[in-house]
Design a protein around this motif. Structure first.
Motif, PDB file in Angstrom:
ATOM      1  N   ASN A  48       0.829  -1.248  -0.073  1.00 55.57           N
ATOM      2  CA  ASN A  48       0.086  -0.118   0.049  1.00 55.57           C
ATOM      3  C   ASN A  48       0.699   1.157  -0.030  1.00 55.57           C
ATOM      4  O   ASN A  48       0.337   2.233  -0.631  1.00 55.57           O
ATOM      5  CB  ASN A  48      -1.029   0.036   1.098  1.00 55.57           C
ATOM      6  CG  ASN A  48      -2.033  -1.110   1.200  1.00 55.57           C
ATOM      7  OD1 ASN A  48      -2.576  -1.320  -0.129  1.00 55.57           O
ATOM      8  ND2 ASN A  48      -2.538  -1.792   2.295  1.00 55.57           N
ATOM      9  N   GLY A  81     -15.942  -4.559   0.156  1.00 61.94           N
ATOM     10  CA  GLY A  81     -15.755  -3.213   0.712  1.00 61.94           C
ATOM     11  C   GLY A  81     -15.178  -3.497   2.331  1.00 61.94           C
ATOM     12  O   GLY A  81     -14.993  -2.153   2.657  1.00 61.94           O
ATOM     13  N   ASP A  82     -14.847  -4.496   2.459  1.00 61.50           N
ATOM     14  CA  ASP A  82     -14.556  -4.665   3.812  1.00 61.50           C
ATOM     15  C   ASP A  82     -13.170  -3.722   4.202  1.00 61.50           C
ATOM     16  O   ASP A  82     -12.273  -4.073   3.463  1.00 61.50           O
ATOM     17  CB  ASP A  82     -14.052  -6.032   4.460  1.00 61.50           C
ATOM     18  CG  ASP A  82     -13.832  -6.207   5.831  1.00 61.50           C
ATOM     19  OD1 ASP A  82     -12.564  -5.711   6.320  1.00 61.50           O
ATOM     20  OD2 ASP A  82     -14.619  -6.611   6.514  1.00 61.50           O
ATOM     21  N   PRO A  83     -12.967  -2.978   5.042  1.00 64.26           N
ATOM     22  CA  PRO A  83     -11.553  -2.184   5.243  1.00 64.26           C
ATOM     23  C   PRO A  83     -10.282  -2.965   5.200  1.00 64.26           C
ATOM     24  O   PRO A  83      -9.198  -2.695   5.025  1.00 64.26           O
ATOM     25  CB  PRO A  83     -11.780  -1.258   6.159  1.00 64.26           C
ATOM     26  CG  PRO A  83     -12.784  -2.015   7.262  1.00 64.26           C
ATOM     27  CD  PRO A  83     -13.749  -2.786   6.322  1.00 64.26           C
ATOM     28  N   GLU A  84     -10.387  -4.253   5.496  1.00 64.20           N
ATOM     29  CA  GLU A  84      -9.219  -5.156   5.555  1.00 64.20           C
ATOM     30  C   GLU A  84      -8.896  -5.965   4.338  1.00 64.20           C
ATOM     31  O   GLU A  84      -7.954  -6.640   4.034  1.00 64.20           O
ATOM     32  CB  GLU A  84      -9.694  -6.232   6.678  1.00 64.20           C
ATOM     33  CG  GLU A  84      -9.637  -5.703   8.037  1.00 64.20           C
ATOM     34  CD  GLU A  84      -8.233  -5.091   8.510  1.00 64.20           C
ATOM     35  OE1 GLU A  84      -7.059  -5.545   8.217  1.00 64.20           O
ATOM     36  OE2 GLU A  84      -8.276  -3.981   8.890  1.00 64.20           O
ATOM     37  N   ARG A  85      -9.709  -5.974   3.238  1.00 61.55           N
ATOM     38  CA  ARG A  85      -9.388  -6.611   2.119  1.00 61.55           C
ATOM     39  C   ARG A  85      -8.415  -5.571   1.277  1.00 61.55           C
ATOM     40  O   ARG A  85      -8.400  -4.489   1.417  1.00 61.55           O
ATOM     41  CB  ARG A  85     -10.819  -6.588   1.112  1.00 61.55           C
ATOM     42  CG  ARG A  85     -11.672  -7.808   1.560  1.00 61.55           C
ATOM     43  CD  ARG A  85     -12.959  -7.861   0.615  1.00 61.55           C
ATOM     44  NE  ARG A  85     -12.677  -7.672  -0.687  1.00 61.55           N
ATOM     45  CZ  ARG A  85     -12.571  -9.029  -1.502  1.00 61.55           C
ATOM     46  NH1 ARG A  85     -12.487 -10.247  -0.907  1.00 61.55           N
ATOM     47  NH2 ARG A  85     -12.409  -8.866  -2.661  1.00 61.55           N
ATOM     48  N   THR A  88      -9.830  -3.271  -1.357  1.00 59.20           N
ATOM     49  CA  THR A  88     -10.229  -1.973  -0.625  1.00 59.20           C
ATOM     50  C   THR A  88      -9.028  -0.955  -0.220  1.00 59.20           C
ATOM     51  O   THR A  88      -9.164   0.093  -0.576  1.00 59.20           O
ATOM     52  CB  THR A  88     -11.146  -2.291   0.699  1.00 59.20           C
ATOM     53  OG1 THR A  88     -11.984  -3.327   0.299  1.00 59.20           O
ATOM     54  CG2 THR A  88     -11.662  -1.056   1.169  1.00 59.20           C
ATOM     55  N   GLN A  89      -8.193  -1.464   0.173  1.00 59.53           N
ATOM     56  CA  GLN A  89      -6.996  -0.583   0.628  1.00 59.53           C
ATOM     57  C   GLN A  89      -6.327  -0.072  -0.679  1.00 59.53           C
ATOM     58  O   GLN A  89      -5.837   1.036  -0.662  1.00 59.53           O
ATOM     59  CB  GLN A  89      -5.905  -1.508   1.337  1.00 59.53           C
ATOM     60  CG  GLN A  89      -6.719  -1.892   2.763  1.00 59.53           C
ATOM     61  CD  GLN A  89      -5.768  -2.681   3.449  1.00 59.53           C
ATOM     62  OE1 GLN A  89      -4.423  -3.136   3.220  1.00 59.53           O
ATOM     63  NE2 GLN A  89      -6.243  -3.424   4.618  1.00 59.53           N
ATOM     64  N   GLU A  92      -8.338   2.569  -2.160  1.00 62.12           N
ATOM     65  CA  GLU A  92      -8.077   3.876  -1.169  1.00 62.12           C
ATOM     66  C   GLU A  92      -6.480   4.763  -1.542  1.00 62.12           C
ATOM     67  O   GLU A  92      -6.483   5.963  -1.764  1.00 62.12           O
ATOM     68  CB  GLU A  92      -8.517   3.672   0.132  1.00 62.12           C
ATOM     69  CG  GLU A  92      -9.554   3.156   0.590  1.00 62.12           C
ATOM     70  CD  GLU A  92      -9.782   2.909   2.047  1.00 62.12           C
ATOM     71  OE1 GLU A  92      -8.817   2.676   2.599  1.00 62.12           O
ATOM     72  OE2 GLU A  92     -11.003   2.620   2.677  1.00 62.12           O
TER      73      GLU A  92
END
Length: 260
Positions: A48, A81-85, A88-89, A92
Motif C-alpha cells: 500500500n 468493501g471490507d476495510p481489511e480487504r 479496498t485498501q 483508497e
C-alpha cells in the motif's frame, strides 16, 4: 527461474518512492512494446505504501491506465468493501484516483459474493478468470504478468502462502483457498507458487526491522516450504526491494545493487 537481485534503500519512504518510479517505467515500457501491461498487486504496509507513492508521483500520468490489467496475489476472504480487504485498501491508496478500465481490474471474490462461504469455489473461479486471460504464447493457465509484487511477512510468507501450510506445497493449481492462516483473517484466497513464477518479473518488498530475519532466511538458501519467499521467482527477473532496516541481517556478499 531468475537469481534474486537486491536494491537497498535508506528508509521505507525512499523505497516506496523508488519502487513506484520503477513500476511506472515498467508499465510504460510494456505498453509501448505490447500495447498493454499487466501487474499483480500486493497488500500490506509495503504494498500500500508503494501504491500511495505512485498516486503522488508526477510521472503517474505517463501510464495509460485504460490499458493496464490489474490482478491480486492474494485476498482476505471478507465481504466486498471490507476495510481489511487488499482491494479496498488499494482503491483508497491509488485505484480510485486513476482512470482504470473496470473490466481490466480483476479483484478476487468476496465472501458475500456468489460463492458464499465456499472459499475453494472462489479460488477456482479466480483460476478460471486467469486461464481465460492467458494467451497461447503464455504456455500455461495464467497470463505472463509483466510485474508481480509481493510483500514479505516476518515469517517469510508471501501472498497467503505461509511456511509449512498446504498452499505452499501446491504444484498444479494456480489459485487455492487458504484455511487456518496464522494471521487473521484465517480464510483467504491466494495465488500459488506456480502462478507466481509465471510472471516476467517478481518484486519482493520488505521494509522495517521486523522483516530483517525473514529476508536473511529467504535469501540464504532456505527451502520454499519453510520460507515461501525463497520460492517466489520471476522468469526474467527476481528483485528484492528493501530498506536498510530489512537488509540489516544480510551478508554483505548479497548487497551488489541490481541494475535499473
Amino acid at each position: 527461474m531468475s537469481t534474486p537481485q537486491l536494491v537497498v534503500h535508506h528508509d521505507k519512504e525512499l523505497m516506496a518512492q523508488a519502487a513506484a518510479a520503477r513500476l511506472i517505467t515498467k508499465i510504460v515500457d510494456a505498453q509501448a512494446s505490447r500495447g498493454s501491461a499487466s501487474a499483480v498487486l500486493t497488500g500490506g504496509r509495503n504494498g500500500n505504501g508503494l501504491l500511495a507513492a505512485l498516486a503522488a508521483a508526477p510521472a503517474r500520468d505517463a501510464v495509460d491506465w485504460g490499458r493496464l490489467e490489474l490482478w491480486w496475489g492474494d485476498e482476505r476472504y471478507l465481504p466486498e468493501g471490507d476495510p481489511e480487504r487488499n482491494d479496498t485498501q488499494a482503491r483508497e491508496a491509488l485505484l480510485d484516483a486513476v482512470p482504470l478500465d473496470p473490466k481490466r481490474v480483476h479483484t478476487m471474490p468476496a465472501s458475500d459474493g456468489p460463492h458464499g462461504d465456499d472459499v475453494e469455489a472462489a479460488a477456482a473461479a479466480y483460476a478460471e478468470e486467469l486461464a481465460r486471460a492467458a494467451a497461447p504464447e503464455n504456455h500455461g493457465a495464467v497470463p505472463t504478468f509483466d510485474v508481480l509484487m509481493l510483500g514479505v511477512g516476518p515469517d517469510t510468507h508471501v501472498a497467503s502462502l505461509f511456511p509449512e501450510h498446504p498452499a505452499v506445497r501446491e504444484t498444479e493449481r494456480t489459485v487455492v483457498g487458504v484455511h487456518g492462516a496464522p494471521k487473521p483473517p484465517p480464510t483467504r484466497v491466494s495465488l500459488t507458487l506456480p502462478a507466481i513464477r509465471a510472471a516476467r518479473e517478481v518484486w519482493l518488498l520488505a521494509a522495517g526491522e521486523d522483516k530483517a530475519e525473514a529476508a536473511a532466511i529467504a535469501l540464504s538458501g532456505a527451502g520454499e516450504i519453510q520460507a515461501p519467499a525463497a520460492g517466489a521467482r520471476g522468469r526474467a527477473r527476481t528483485l528484492w526491494l528493501l530498506d536498510s532496516a530489512a537488509a540489516s541481517q544480510l551478508p554483505r556478499s548479497l548487497y551488489p545493487p541490481a541494475s535499473s
